[in-house]
Design an enzyme around this catalytic site. Structure first.
Site, mmCIF file in Angstrom:
data_model
loop_
_atom_site.group_PDB
_atom_site.id
_atom_site.type_symbol
_atom_site.label_atom_id
_atom_site.label_comp_id
_atom_site.label_asym_id
_atom_site.label_seq_id
_atom_site.Cartn_x
_atom_site.Cartn_y
_atom_site.Cartn_z
ATOM 1 N N ALA A 15 -18.809 -5.151 23.078
ATOM 2 C CA ALA A 15 -17.563 -5.715 22.554
ATOM 3 C C ALA A 15 -17.217 -7.037 23.217
ATOM 4 O O ALA A 15 -16.636 -7.927 22.586
ATOM 5 C CB ALA A 15 -16.427 -4.713 22.752
ATOM 6 N N PHE A 36 -18.652 -7.088 1.628
ATOM 7 C CA PHE A 36 -17.294 -6.647 1.294
ATOM 8 C C PHE A 36 -16.249 -7.683 1.719
ATOM 9 O O PHE A 36 -15.154 -7.320 2.172
ATOM 10 C CB PHE A 36 -16.964 -5.291 1.936
ATOM 11 C CG PHE A 36 -17.946 -4.196 1.643
ATOM 12 C CD1 PHE A 36 -18.493 -4.039 0.377
ATOM 13 C CD2 PHE A 36 -18.334 -3.307 2.639
ATOM 14 C CE1 PHE A 36 -19.398 -3.026 0.105
ATOM 15 C CE2 PHE A 36 -19.240 -2.285 2.370
ATOM 16 C CZ PHE A 36 -19.776 -2.149 1.101
ATOM 17 N N ASN A 44 -9.493 5.850 6.690
ATOM 18 C CA ASN A 44 -8.437 6.768 7.125
ATOM 19 C C ASN A 44 -8.931 7.776 8.149
ATOM 20 O O ASN A 44 -8.147 8.308 8.945
ATOM 21 C CB ASN A 44 -7.812 7.462 5.918
ATOM 22 C CG ASN A 44 -6.861 6.532 5.177
ATOM 23 O OD1 ASN A 44 -6.735 5.354 5.520
ATOM 24 N ND2 ASN A 44 -6.197 7.047 4.158
ATOM 25 N N GLY A 104 -20.235 -1.478 9.038
ATOM 26 C CA GLY A 104 -18.980 -0.936 8.528
ATOM 27 C C GLY A 104 -17.836 -1.257 9.470
ATOM 28 O O GLY A 104 -17.592 -2.413 9.810
ATOM 29 N N GLU A 153 -2.633 -5.914 9.894
ATOM 30 C CA GLU A 153 -3.406 -5.695 8.673
ATOM 31 C C GLU A 153 -3.083 -4.331 8.081
ATOM 32 O O GLU A 153 -2.934 -4.185 6.857
ATOM 33 C CB GLU A 153 -4.902 -5.793 8.968
ATOM 34 C CG GLU A 153 -5.774 -5.570 7.748
ATOM 35 C CD GLU A 153 -7.256 -5.708 8.036
ATOM 36 O OE1 GLU A 153 -8.062 -5.534 7.101
ATOM 37 O OE2 GLU A 153 -7.614 -5.999 9.198
ATOM 38 N N GLN A 186 -2.362 12.028 -14.660
ATOM 39 C CA GLN A 186 -2.414 13.324 -15.338
ATOM 40 C C GLN A 186 -1.264 13.480 -16.324
ATOM 41 O O GLN A 186 -1.442 14.013 -17.430
ATOM 42 C CB GLN A 186 -2.381 14.452 -14.308
ATOM 43 C CG GLN A 186 -2.675 15.827 -14.863
ATOM 44 C CD GLN A 186 -4.146 16.003 -15.243
ATOM 45 O OE1 GLN A 186 -4.996 15.232 -14.810
ATOM 46 N NE2 GLN A 186 -4.431 16.999 -16.051
ATOM 47 N N LEU A 187 -0.095 12.982 -15.959
ATOM 48 C CA LEU A 187 1.076 13.111 -16.823
ATOM 49 C C LEU A 187 1.020 12.157 -18.017
ATOM 50 O O LEU A 187 1.748 12.342 -18.990
ATOM 51 C CB LEU A 187 2.355 12.877 -16.020
ATOM 52 C CG LEU A 187 2.648 13.955 -14.959
ATOM 53 C CD1 LEU A 187 3.862 13.563 -14.128
ATOM 54 C CD2 LEU A 187 2.859 15.318 -15.606
ATOM 55 N N GLY A 204 -1.734 11.995 -19.701
ATOM 56 C CA GLY A 204 -2.761 12.585 -20.560
ATOM 57 C C GLY A 204 -3.932 11.628 -20.737
ATOM 58 O O GLY A 204 -4.284 10.862 -19.834
#
Length: 397
Positions: A181, A159, A371, A134, A247, A341-342, A344
């Site tokens: 590293a 990915f 995040n 990951g 990035e 949602q608005l 519908g």
């Protein structure tokens, strides 16, 4: 609606933005069903982008680029977000891969690859993520062993944006597995005629269906030693850390454009759609929801512009870039969700742009460093400040 013209958005940048918006509308969005079905955008679209000067905008002209600044590139990426379609892997090809080559490559490497990438004749990809690592880039296991004047590469990646269509991959490998590293290196791999290289699945994603995202494998792939980036083994991790801020700013640019489009689409829809004898927009809940979404989009725009101005001055640090990536992609997902949602039931239909934007938004909070990792970077900077303020200090993560 409130308008905000940042200082970096001059007439030339505005012209690039307009050109890019028209390109995405005509060449990408108009053919979305085709790209979704084949899970990649046609090569003719890359070449058209090159003809229009929308690729490698900030790479020097001597190497085939546009000779502009990162602001020119960001105008293109923001226009992509505004288009509501993320199928074209432009951010990797144009905003990330060529900057590794331009920053760390030899003159021969630059002359070989950058003009072809700028023309859209060569598509670039970045091979970092592995099935078992990951975001933990220092613990990658793809191995490159020196054998005379070649490296022999074995391993796998997943990915990978542009993976099945790529001609060139900037590949993260371990040249010294004992060094952590400091054992990571970056190698340019020409996969057009590459025995041992294979594309696995083109991945079936929740959103961004037209985007080529693939699994890759390398089995005894031989690559010339001259393809090492930076001229010395063990520099790869530092090179990646130095480029991650850009990035993350690119991802933020896409989210800024997408939020603006989501609000505009929903204002249009709710003013045209009628229920109980009035437009949906006239209901107080609708108006309040859109007022909040518009405020988030506008606030995000101002913060993003501040980050761009810092970047142009060479002052954008890793912490602020992490803030931009985390906060703007979170708001992107929130704004699009509320706009769905608005709409519908129609908001849940892929025939409506807002439905496709909803699918595409979610991964913005994952790639480029999740995040949660962004928050860790921010938190670390707070504890590292010995003066006890919230001043952002450069970090690497």
């Amino acid at each position: 609606m409130i308008t905000h013209t940042p200082s970096w958005h001059d007439d030339e940048i505005a012209a690039v933005s307009e050109l890019a918006s028209d390109f995405f509308r005509r060449e990408v969005v108009a053919h979305a069903e085709r790209w979704d079905a084949q899970r990649h955008v046609g090569r003719e679209v890359w070449r058209r982008a090159g003809e229009l000067g929308l690729l490698l905008c900030s790479i020097p002209e001597e190497f085939g680029g546009g000779g502009g600044t990162i602001a020119h590139d960001l105008a293109v990426f923001e226009a992509q977000g505004y288009s509501g379609d993320f199928a074209l892997g432009l951010s990797i090809h144009s905003g990330i891969v060529p900057h590794y080559i331009n920053e760390y490559g030899s003159t021969d490497q630059k002359s070989t690859w950058l003009p072809a990438m700028a023309a859209g004749e060569v598509v670039g990809a970045l091979g970092m993520t592995e099935p078992g690592t990951g975001s933990d880039l220092k613990n990658i296991t793809t191995r490159a062993v020196r054998d005379g004047d070649h490296y022999v590469i074995n391993g796998s990646k997943t990915f990978i944006t542009n993976g099945s269509c790529a001609d060139l991959i900037v590949l993260a490998v371990k040249t010294d597995p004992r060094a952590g590293a400091k054992g990571v290196s970056l190698i340019l791999v020409d996969v057009r005629d590459c025995p041992g290289f294979a594309v696995g699945r083109v991945l079936d994603k929740v959103g961004q269906h037209g985007a080529d995202t693939s699994e890759l494998s390398f089995t005894d792939v031989r690559v010339p030693v001259d393809n090492l980036l930076g001229g010395q083994e063990g520099r790869g991790f530092g090179q990646m850390m130095a480029q991650l801020g850009q990035e993350r700013l690119i991802i933020a640019a896409q989210s800024v454009g997408a939020m603006r489009r989501a609000v505009e689409e929903t204002v249009r829809y709710t003013t045209e759609r009628r229920a109980f004898g009035q437009s949906v927009f006239e209901f107080q809940n609708t108006a309040f929801e859109l007022a909040e979404c518009h405020t988030m989009a506008h606030t995000g725009r101002v913060f993003f512009d501040h980050c761009v101005e810092q970047r142009l001055r060479g002052e954008l640090d890793a912490t602020t870039a992490a803030m931009a990536k985390y906060w703007l992609t979170d708001r992107h997902c929130e704004v699009v969700d509320r706009c769905v949602q608005l709409h519908g039931g129609y908001g849940y239909m892929r025939e409506y742009l807002i439905g496709r934007m909803y699918e595409d938004a979610r991964v913005q909070r994952i790639y480029g460093g999740t995040n949660e990792i962004m928050k860790s970077i921010i938190a670390r900077s707070m504890t590292e400040d010995t003066r006890g303020t919230l001043h952002s200090t450069p970090t690497s993560a």
